[in-house]
Design a protein around this motif. Structure first.
Motif, short mmCIF file in Angstrom:
data_model
loop_
_atom_site.label_atom_id
_atom_site.label_comp_id
_atom_site.label_asym_id
_atom_site.label_seq_id
_atom_site.Cartn_x
_atom_site.Cartn_y
_atom_site.Cartn_z
N GLY A 58 0.81 -1.21 0.00
CA GLY A 58 0.00 0.00 0.00
C GLY A 58 0.85 1.27 0.00
O GLY A 58 1.96 1.29 0.53
N ASP A 60 0.44 5.39 0.89
CA ASP A 60 -0.38 6.44 1.48
C ASP A 60 0.09 7.78 0.93
O ASP A 60 1.18 8.25 1.28
CB ASP A 60 -0.27 6.41 3.01
N TYR A 112 1.72 0.49 10.10
CA TYR A 112 1.54 0.56 8.63
C TYR A 112 1.83 -0.80 8.00
O TYR A 112 1.06 -1.30 7.18
CB TYR A 112 2.47 1.62 8.04
N TYR A 117 0.84 -1.75 4.26
CA TYR A 117 1.32 -0.51 3.64
C TYR A 117 2.84 -0.42 3.75
O TYR A 117 3.41 -0.71 4.81
CB TYR A 117 0.66 0.71 4.30
N ARG A 442 -3.01 1.65 -3.85
CA ARG A 442 -1.64 1.33 -4.27
C ARG A 442 -1.27 1.98 -5.61
O ARG A 442 -0.40 2.85 -5.67
CB ARG A 442 -1.50 -0.19 -4.41
#
Length: 558
Positions: A58, A60, A112, A117, A442
């Motif tokens: 992922g 962010d 995370y 992520y 993503r």
């Protein structure tokens, strides 16, 4: 050279047109590699991923995880960490930490990674705060980090905009970005924070003038957007507009989009900028997502992240100092305000979003409307504006709401009745597919950031991979990945965090004209309270630095 084979998984890799195809993924020396031509080739380790869902790690695009405002929130909110479930004890080789709405640095990296992520961008760092933020980046493992540098109220930028010289503006942008070793450019309430710091009338329109500097928000944001494009930065101007959180602000949001006049821009936490009504009449408050989403859909120069609100306790933190002041007065809670010399301001205020509060409930609905109304998922990224709308740990909750219209309807039915009449959410039956979730979490954030080596699983990509067990309960599925691979290393194995390598620090390398640098540093020497020699950072000050630049942008566009 180490090799890893992820065998037989259901690969979802939208950037390469792969949608739920069973196959193998090979990893070599921290990068995704082409499959060996020798059918008998063996990897150092093989993960049997048969039946599991395989996605890139992922990304962010907009979060707040480091720097002075984040640390201020940690200091001012001890009450969040008094219960045992908010304390992360030291275990094995892992560090202790605290959670709450603003986790400590090590806990941020652990959490995370625990969601799958592997990259996070702090979206608001003043140049003077960059050294602090980079130090925290070095203590945030498991994710690659980057920062966006605040420039919309910087005195050097405002002076350059007033002069009306594009070359001077570009050099000021390059100098600030180089000094901070930042990745991209952020404009927050351009000119409005400076005006508030001067104690003058609030800036509310695009053609209001900022006292002393005699420039307008329209002139600032268009100049910065053009400078970012001219310098070839991978990420467009990251833009937080006027009147955040104020009823009726959708008019200024749309006007701001139009003011960009074709320049690239990413509009941050767009949910907070999509309100109808009038500032003094809370009863008029409604959703105006439809016209804004239609404009974004029809203008390829624009992308957005949402800033989804979820119910519960969190902490508001923003470089939009006037908003922090407004919230402190509105909520009557403790408040932290910071004036960063010649650069920007910041406000931190605790906030509790209640599902019985009409305004909060409508904010929740407006965020979901954005996800469901924008037709092209490549133009929108999932965010909660961590921690402003909710913590990043809430991402699985948002994903579940996007994938299940029944779950949304059930939640909506529990909210104040007026929310159904004042938003269009009840009429939207769209359900996100796994591929669309992979895009908004993503592939799209990586593309928006201009990172060609992230957000996909093609040969040469960073070997950041998340493997989920399929589950009808989508919240549980995305909250508990079975394996997470960071730069080729299996860091979450069988659902448990096993190691915590430090992530890389991404920054944009730019050449700064020596004459312009000397002039700008001379200005600091004359007008600032610190010596210019203490202002800029060197690459050696960064934890595991990785330079990206215009070539990266060109690769993404290809």
């Amino acid at each position: 050279m180490s090799t890893l084979r992820i065998a037989g998984g259901r690969i979802i890799d939208p950037a390469n047109g792969v949608n739920d195809e069973v196959g193998d993924l090979w990893i070599k020396d921290g990068r995704v590699a082409a499959a060996p031509t020798d059918p008998g080739a063996r990897a150092d380790r093989t993960i049997d991923a048969r039946g599991y869902v395989v996605m890139p790690g992922g990304v962010d695009v907009h979060s707040h995880i480091a720097g002075s405002k984040v640390n201020a929130a940690r200091i001012m909110r001890p009450e969040e960490r008094r219960s045992e479930d908010q304390v992360m004890r030291r275990w094995g080789a892992f560090r202790s930490g605290t959670i709450g709405s603003v986790p400590s640095s090590f806990a941020t990296g652990y959490q995370y990674a625990g969601l799958g992520y592997t990259t996070a961008v702090d979206a608001a760092i003043p140049p003077l705060g960059a050294r602090h933020a980079h130090a925290e980046f070095g203590d945030t493992p498991l994710v690659d980090k980057a920062m966006l540098v605040l420039m919309g109220n910087n005195h050097a930028i405002l002076d350059a905009v007033r002069a009306g010289d594009p070359a001077r503006i570009e050099q000021a942008v390059a100098w600030l970005l180089d000094a901070a070793k930042g990745f991209g450019v952020k404009a927050v309430n351009p000119g409005g924070v400076e005006q508030w710091l001067q104690g003058k009338d609030r800036i509310s329109g695009w053609d209001d003038r900022v006292d002393h500097f005699d420039v307008t928000p329209r002139e600032i944001v268009t100049a910065l957007a053009r400078a970012v494009d001219a310098l070839g930065l991978p990420h467009p101007l990251h833009f937080h507009g006027l009147n955040l959180g104020i009823p009726g602000n959708w008019v200024q949001t749309l006007e701001g989009m139009k003011a960009l006049d074709g320049s690239r821009a990413h509009l941050a936490h767009i949910q907070f900028h999509s309100y109808g009504g009038t500032p003094d009449q809370a009863g008029d408050f409604d959703s105006q997502v439809a016209p804004l989403a239609e404009y974004v859909d029809s203008h390829p120069n624009l992308t957005v992240d949402v800033g989804q609100v979820l119910f519960g306790e969190t902490t508001s933190m923003t470089a939009d100092g006037p908003v922090g002041h407004f919230l402190a007065n509105l909520l009557g809670r403790k408040w932290y305000s910071l004036n960063v010399e010649q650069e920007d301001g910041c406000g931190v205020v605790p906030i509790t979003y209640s599902d019985r509060n009409y305004v909060h409930a409508l904010q929740w609905a407006i965020g979901l409307e954005w996800f469901l109304r924008v037709g092209d998922p490549w133009r929108i990224a999932l965010s909660t504006d961590h921690p402003n709308g909710a913590t990043f740990r809430s991402y699985p909750d948002v994903i579940a709401l996007l994938m299940d219209s029944g779950l949304r309807a059930e939640a909506l039915a529990k909210l104040p009745e007026r929310v159904r009449a004042r938003s269009g959410l009840a009429d939207l039956s769209r359900e996100y597919t796994l591929a669309e979730i992979a895009i908004v979490t993503r592939a799209a954030p990586a593309r928006i950031l201009g990172l060609s080596h992230k957000g996909h699983l093609g040969p040469g990509a960073d070997a950041d991979v998340t493997i989920y067990a399929p589950d009808d309960d989508k919240r549980r599925m995305f909250a508990l990945p079975r394996w997470v691979v960071k730069a080729g290393e299996v860091v979450v194995d069988d659902g448990e965090l096993r190691s915590a390598p430090g992530g890389r620090t991404l920054y944009t390398g730019l050449d700064v004209d020596p004459e312009a640098r000397a002039e700008l540093e001379g200005r600091l020497a004359r007008e600032a309270s610190f010596h210019p020699a203490n202002f800029g950072l060197k690459v050696d000050d960064l934890a595991d630095p990785l330079e990206v630049g215009p070539k990266e942008r060109e690769a993404v566009q290809e």
